[in-house]
Scaffold this motif. Structure first.
Motif: not given
Lengths: 158, 158
Positions: A97-108, A110-112
């Motif tokens: 059930x975790x498969x499609x949860x979303x995390x936001x990464x901040x790239x080097x 500064x982009x999300x």
């Protein structure tokens, strides 16, 4: 999913044992490809797993020491073990059930960037195996047999 | 499971494209570690996936040509594509209910070994990623950038 993490953890432990058997100078000697050094590669593997799973997916405040702070075999093993203590409970608690949860990464830059948790977990699995493949070449350059990469025969499936 | 196969197939295709861009002599030049050559490594990856999944798990009568019969980039790509046509339907038909089914492998020593299908499938996944890690070092030895090993950013998760 869990079995592939267990595979990686077992192989990483085997490589730490391997590192303990060779001349320590070899662990920090510059080589071609990848990160270019054996011990920093093992540090990087642990840091990336910890960063994505504990910092990224779980959103914990984490501290990843620069390599210079843990620049011996014993310190990298300790660092990997500390990361593992926090990573393992999440991996063992994994649910489809975790498969499609979303995390936001901040790239080097500064982009999300949004990533599904399932994608991040597989990225982490692949990341370690790929770098271990590089270690296997470097081991032969030193004249040593690498740790076996076989998944079959490790007793992971009882 | 399926996503990791898709990752491997995409990366393999990228490496075939990479091979087409470099001096063909480099593909068969002896190197240190792994199988020791770039093109035979890609052949080996396809053969092992095909052997375990179609020959082993599915128990089909299969023919794996020796490398000498397919010793050019085009022939290895064709071989990989032929294998893929038989491998892919099984992978896409994978069900969690297959995990604990058992196949019997006959080792090189003539011994019978039982393996859970789930173990074999993960072995095949890991096998390819490990060998691709070796290719990445050899690419740098030639002075070329390797194919990216990142799983994130390949569009595998829509």
């Amino acid at each position: 999913m869990i079995k592939l993490f267990e595979y990686n953890w077992q192989v990483r432990k085997d490589w730490f044992g391997w590192c303990g058997e060779i001349n320590p100078d070899e662990l920090l000697k510059k080589r071609t490809g990848g990160l270019g050094y054996i011990l920093p590669t093992l540090y990087h593997i642990a840091a990336v797993e910890y960063g994505w799973i504990c910092g990224g997916i779980q959103g914990k405040e984490i501290y990843i020491p620069p390599f210079d702070e843990v620049a011996s075999l014993k310190q990298v093993i300790d660092f990997s073990n500390r990361c593992h203590e926090e990573v393992a409970p999440f991996v063992y608690g994994w649910s489809d059930s975790f498969e499609n949860r979303v995390m936001i990464d901040i790239t080097d830059d500064g982009e999300e960037e949004a990533h599904a948790w399932g994608e991040v977990m597989r990225h982490v699995i692949v990341h370690e195996i790929h770098h271990i493949g590089q270690l296997s070449v470097w081991a032969r350059e030193i004249g040593e047999a690498p740790v076996s990469a076989n998944l079959i025969g490790r007793g992971l499936f009882g």
